[in-house]
Write a protein that holds these residues in place. Structure first.
Motif, PDB file in Angstrom:
ATOM      1  N   LYS A  88     117.451   6.306 133.737  1.00  0.00           N
ATOM      2  CA  LYS A  88     116.275   5.606 133.455  1.00  0.00           C
ATOM      3  C   LYS A  88     116.247   4.013 134.134  1.00  0.00           C
ATOM      4  CE  LYS A  88     115.685   7.490 128.857  1.00  0.00           C
ATOM      5  NZ  LYS A  88     115.283   7.290 127.334  1.00  0.00           N
ATOM      6  N   GLN A  89     117.309   3.746 134.596  1.00  0.00           N
ATOM      7  CA  GLN A  89     117.417   2.507 135.547  1.00  0.00           C
ATOM      8  C   GLN A  89     117.317   2.670 136.830  1.00  0.00           C
ATOM      9  OE1 GLN A  89     121.257   1.206 133.814  1.00  0.00           O
ATOM     10  NE2 GLN A  89     120.205  -0.313 132.626  1.00  0.00           N
ATOM     11  N   GLU A 149     117.669   1.150 143.074  1.00  0.00           N
ATOM     12  CA  GLU A 149     116.519   0.611 144.220  1.00  0.00           C
ATOM     13  C   GLU A 149     115.909  -0.792 143.993  1.00  0.00           C
ATOM     14  OE1 GLU A 149     116.725   3.499 142.966  1.00  0.00           O
ATOM     15  OE2 GLU A 149     117.710   4.873 144.442  1.00  0.00           O
ATOM     16  N   ARG A 150     115.574  -0.944 142.736  1.00  0.00           N
ATOM     17  CA  ARG A 150     114.902  -2.246 142.540  1.00  0.00           C
ATOM     18  C   ARG A 150     115.827  -3.259 142.740  1.00  0.00           C
ATOM     19  NH1 ARG A 150     115.223  -5.138 138.322  1.00  0.00           N
ATOM     20  NH2 ARG A 150     116.470  -3.688 137.072  1.00  0.00           N
ATOM     21  N   GLN A 151     117.104  -3.223 142.024  1.00  0.00           N
ATOM     22  CA  GLN A 151     118.216  -4.217 142.284  1.00  0.00           C
ATOM     23  C   GLN A 151     118.265  -4.445 143.685  1.00  0.00           C
ATOM     24  OE1 GLN A 151     121.393  -3.472 139.564  1.00  0.00           O
ATOM     25  NE2 GLN A 151     120.470  -2.236 138.410  1.00  0.00           N
ATOM     26  N   ARG A 180     127.889   6.637 128.478  1.00  0.00           N
ATOM     27  CA  ARG A 180     127.328   6.127 129.520  1.00  0.00           C
ATOM     28  C   ARG A 180     125.688   6.121 129.598  1.00  0.00           C
ATOM     29  NH1 ARG A 180     132.195   7.253 133.989  1.00  0.00           N
ATOM     30  NH2 ARG A 180     133.511   5.557 133.575  1.00  0.00           N
ATOM     31  N   GLU A 181     125.438   7.002 129.490  1.00  0.00           N
ATOM     32  CA  GLU A 181     123.970   7.422 129.437  1.00  0.00           C
ATOM     33  C   GLU A 181     123.157   6.726 128.614  1.00  0.00           C
ATOM     34  OE1 GLU A 181     123.078  11.656 129.784  1.00  0.00           O
ATOM     35  OE2 GLU A 181     123.649  11.737 131.838  1.00  0.00           O
ATOM     36  N   GLU A 182     123.673   6.486 127.153  1.00  0.00           N
ATOM     37  CA  GLU A 182     123.166   5.831 126.102  1.00  0.00           C
ATOM     38  C   GLU A 182     123.375   4.508 126.500  1.00  0.00           C
ATOM     39  OE1 GLU A 182     124.648   9.426 123.013  1.00  0.00           O
ATOM     40  OE2 GLU A 182     125.587   7.281 122.736  1.00  0.00           O
ATOM     41  N   LEU A 183     124.231   3.852 126.875  1.00  0.00           N
ATOM     42  CA  LEU A 183     124.471   2.416 127.250  1.00  0.00           C
ATOM     43  C   LEU A 183     123.725   2.030 128.468  1.00  0.00           C
ATOM     44  CD1 LEU A 183     128.209   2.116 126.547  1.00  0.00           C
ATOM     45  CD2 LEU A 183     126.230   1.539 125.158  1.00  0.00           C
TER      46      LEU A 183
END
Length: 227
Positions: free
Chosen positions: A13-14, A17-19, A224-227
């Motif tokens: 979800k993150q 590319e924005r970073q 990892r996906e949850e975090l």
């Protein structure tokens, strides 16, 4: 002197590319290191460890936010001062109040002493300003860690709510590994794995929790996906 950028994401979800875009807007010549779906601790991030082995005095590392460097308050604070003492500049685009340049000002912009009785007060003010700057750095990493813990707690509460409502969570009944066992196994992975809060290797955690290799890495990926 070289400028590096470090970007990482924990879930799909993150946006990495924005970073990267934000870092390049700061310095278009920055050399970018990036990795996806990492844990919170530095020990599990190969690209970041490569960057740390290359960076030297006078170099700069740019992060989109403090949470991209570390979401462990103790580890993050220690690494910050380790790099600062090495002469590495740290830039946090979303928390520029803890950039190393800001911290240096707190160290160097001391109130000049007057060689009078007032100096005892001025020394106290100077010490307070340095302490305040250190505390801001510590609080920034503590907030990043709190965000992870809050997310874990919300996830746990959400699972429990769904269970109480009779919804099927995880594997269906009749499978070898039921929901309760998988939840307990995940809690132990978070507790003992060096990629989360613990110090044990993957093999050690597998033996401790009693999971097959495939099941262990499946749970680790889900965490990892949850975090």
């Amino acid at each position: 002197m070289t400028t590096y950028g470090y970007a990482r994401i924990s879930t799909k979800k993150q946006s990495i590319e924005r970073q990267i875009r934000n870092i390049l807007n700061y310095d278009n010549n920055a050399i970018i290191y990036q990795e996806r779906y990492t844990g919170t601790k530095v020990s599990g991030r190969k690209e970041f460890k490569k960057l740390l082995s290359k960076v030297k005095e006078g170099d700069t590392i740019v992060f989109d936010s403090v949470s991209r460097m570390s979401r462990d308050s103790i580890e993050g604070t220690e690494l910050y001062f380790e790099l600062f003492n090495k002469g590495v500049e740290l830039v946090f685009l979303k928390e520029n109040y803890i950039n190393t340049t800001t911290y240096k000002k707190a160290l160097n912009n001391n109130i000049q002493l007057t060689n009078t009785a007032v100096d005892s007060i001025l020394k106290g003010v100077n010490e307070y300003l340095v302490t305040l700057a250190k505390e801001q750095i510590k609080i920034a990493f503590e907030q990043a860690e709190k965000e992870v813990k809050d997310l874990q707690e919300r996830t746990k509460e959400g699972i429990e709510t769904a269970r109480q409502q009779g919804k099927q969570i995880g594997q269906a009944k009749g499978k070898k590994l039921v929901v309760k066992k998988s939840a307990e196994a995940k809690e132990k992975i978070v507790k003992y794995s060096k990629d989360f809060k613990g110090t044990l290797s993957d093999v050690e955690v597998m033996k401790l929790v009693g999971l097959s290799r495939n099941t262990y890495y499946k749970y680790k990926k889900e965490l990892r996906e949850e975090l």
